[in-house]
Design an enzyme around this catalytic site. Structure first.
Site, short mmCIF file in Angstrom:
data_model
loop_
_atom_site.label_atom_id
_atom_site.label_comp_id
_atom_site.label_asym_id
_atom_site.label_seq_id
_atom_site.Cartn_x
_atom_site.Cartn_y
_atom_site.Cartn_z
N GLY A 13 0.83 -1.20 0.00
CA GLY A 13 0.00 0.00 0.00
C GLY A 13 0.86 1.25 0.00
N ASN A 90 0.97 -2.65 5.25
CA ASN A 90 0.21 -1.43 5.44
C ASN A 90 -1.04 -1.35 4.56
OD1 ASN A 90 -0.06 1.72 5.82
ND2 ASN A 90 0.20 1.40 3.60
N SER A 142 -5.20 -0.93 13.48
CA SER A 142 -6.08 0.24 13.63
C SER A 142 -6.52 0.31 15.09
CB SER A 142 -7.31 0.07 12.74
OG SER A 142 -8.30 1.03 13.08
N TYR A 155 -13.97 -5.01 9.33
CA TYR A 155 -12.64 -4.40 9.26
C TYR A 155 -11.94 -4.51 10.62
CZ TYR A 155 -9.37 -0.36 9.04
OH TYR A 155 -8.26 0.46 9.10
N ALA A 156 -12.68 -4.16 11.70
CA ALA A 156 -12.10 -4.23 13.06
C ALA A 156 -11.73 -5.67 13.40
CB ALA A 156 -13.08 -3.66 14.08
N1 LIG Z 1 -6.68 6.53 7.42
C1 LIG Z 1 -7.16 6.10 8.57
O1 LIG Z 1 -7.99 6.79 9.22
C2 LIG Z 1 -6.72 4.78 9.14
C3 LIG Z 1 -7.10 4.46 10.45
C4 LIG Z 1 -6.70 3.25 11.00
C5 LIG Z 1 -5.95 2.36 10.24
N2 LIG Z 1 -5.60 2.69 8.97
C6 LIG Z 1 -4.81 1.71 8.21
O2 LIG Z 1 -3.67 2.33 7.67
C7 LIG Z 1 -3.26 1.64 6.48
C8 LIG Z 1 -3.02 2.63 5.35
O3 LIG Z 1 -4.25 3.23 5.02
P1 LIG Z 1 -4.37 4.71 4.43
O4 LIG Z 1 -5.26 5.46 5.34
O5 LIG Z 1 -3.05 5.26 4.09
O6 LIG Z 1 -5.24 4.40 3.13
P2 LIG Z 1 -5.02 4.75 1.59
O7 LIG Z 1 -6.32 4.42 0.94
O8 LIG Z 1 -4.45 6.11 1.42
O9 LIG Z 1 -3.90 3.69 1.17
C9 LIG Z 1 -4.15 2.32 1.09
C10 LIG Z 1 -3.28 1.78 -0.07
O10 LIG Z 1 -3.44 0.36 -0.09
C11 LIG Z 1 -3.52 -0.03 -1.45
N3 LIG Z 1 -4.21 -1.31 -1.57
C12 LIG Z 1 -5.54 -1.57 -1.35
N4 LIG Z 1 -5.79 -2.85 -1.63
C13 LIG Z 1 -4.63 -3.43 -2.02
C14 LIG Z 1 -4.27 -4.72 -2.45
N5 LIG Z 1 -5.17 -5.70 -2.53
N6 LIG Z 1 -2.97 -4.97 -2.77
C15 LIG Z 1 -2.04 -3.98 -2.69
N7 LIG Z 1 -2.33 -2.72 -2.32
C16 LIG Z 1 -3.62 -2.45 -1.98
C17 LIG Z 1 -4.32 1.09 -2.12
O11 LIG Z 1 -4.16 1.10 -3.53
C18 LIG Z 1 -3.73 2.32 -1.43
O12 LIG Z 1 -2.62 2.84 -2.14
C19 LIG Z 1 -4.37 0.62 6.21
O13 LIG Z 1 -3.98 -0.65 6.67
C20 LIG Z 1 -5.52 1.14 7.01
O14 LIG Z 1 -6.43 0.11 7.37
C21 LIG Z 1 -5.96 3.88 8.40
#
Ligand SMILES: NC(=O)c1ccc[n+]([C@@H]2O[C@H](COP(=O)([O-])OP(=O)(O)OC[C@H]3O[C@@H](n4cnc5c(N)ncnc54)[C@H](O)[C@@H]3O)[C@@H](O)[C@H]2O)c1
Length: 255
Positions: A13, A90, A142, A155-156
């Site tokens: 990601g 990630n 998360s 998701y959780a």
């Molecule tokens: N943003 C928030 O509020 C938040 C809160 C808690 C946890 N998270 C976690 O943080 C991490 C990053 O999330 P983010 O907020 O930067 O989101 P984001 O949407 O900006 O980035 C997620 C990335 O993962 C890639 N992705 C999705 N499915 C994929 C797959 N099957 N194979 C390869 N890549 C894939 C997407 O293309 C994207 O570039 C995630 O694990 C998310 O669950 C985010």
């Protein structure tokens, strides 16, 4: 941070908000970064930002839910950048829906990306770490895993599963010299959060509710996460394994 220079780091990601900021930070610490993302254009964008700053990175278009595709991407990293020292799981995806409004196809997609994808990455990368008796894994879960979150039940559940899987890996591979730690973001300003709050309806009201519930008084930025992630990957964290750290402005103060 000690011990990151010249290390080969895979970030899944890596084209996204938190992943992109993390890749850039590892590169600034002197690491060679393999940017994995299903979105090839986004992965290339992260690589371009790193190389224009003088860092080293390469993009790998890879869907983490595809076992064979992951094996192939990992062997390409080994050929082009060398053995993998650090794995950051990630990549993630979310939808906002109360559980009773979700369907089995929603669960399948959530579980495939948020849990099975991370298992596939571990399965592909760990054997070489075991063989070299050295490695660092940082899994991005998360705060939803720690305290629950309405509208994010499956998701959780996946993120909670990732936490307990990481702790089990930490025990199974401690004597192999591999550490596993978990970073839990809270609400962080990325595409994932944007899509989530839009789907929830009344996004401004929800954003304000998040802001009010965070003791430090703001929603996180992607740049808030890489410090904790790089720390767990560094030599400074050599004696830390199986631990969970929230980076969420105090939203979760778990013991
Ligand atoms: N943003 C928030 O509020 C938040 C809160 C808690 C946890 N998270 C976690 O943080 C991490 C990053 O999330 P983010 O907020 O930067 O989101 P984001 O949407 O900006 O980035 C997620 C990335 O993962 C890639 N992705 C999705 N499915 C994929 C797959 N099957 N194979 C390869 N890549 C894939 C997407 O293309 C994207 O570039 C995630 O694990 C998310 O669950 C985010």
């Amino acid at each position: 941070m000690r011990g990151l220079s010249s290390k080969t780091v895979v970030v899944t990601g890596g084209g996204g908000g938190i992943g992109g900021a993390t890749c850039r930070r590892f590169a600034a610490e002197g690491a060679n970064v393999a940017v994995f993302d299903v979105d090839a254009v986004a992965a290339e964008r992260t690589v371009a930002a790193i190389t224009s700053d003088g860092g080293k990175a390469a993009a790998f278009a890879c869907d983490i839910t595809d076992h064979e595709g992951v094996q192939s991407a990992v062997s390409k990293v080994n050929t082009s950048l060398g053995p993998i020292d650090v794995l950051v799981n990630n990549a993630g995806w979310d939808i906002f829906k109360p559980f009773l409004k979700t369907s089995p196809s929603d669960w399948q997609k959530l579980i495939a990306i948020n849990l099975t994808g991370a298992l596939i990455m571990h399965h592909a990368v760990l054997p070489q770490m075991v063989e070299r008796r050295s490695g660092r894994v940082v899994n991005i879960a998360s705060d939803a895993a720690r305290v629950g979150s309405s509208g994010e039940a499956v998701y959780a559940a996946c993120k909670g599963g990732l936490v307990s899987f990481s702790k089990t890996m930490a025990r199974e591979h401690a004597r192999d010299g591999i550490t596993f730690n978990i970073v839990c973001p809270g609400p962080t300003d990325t595409q994932l959060l944007g899509d989530f709050i839009t789907a929830a309806g009344n996004p401004e009201k929800l954003k304000e509710a998040f802001r009010r519930s965070i003791p430090l008084g703001r929603i996180g930025a992607p740049a808030d996460l890489p410090g904790a992630i790089c720390f767990f990957a560094s030599e400074d964290a050599a004696f830390i394994t199986g631990q969970v750290l929230s980076v969420s402005g105090g939203l979760t103060m778990a013991g």
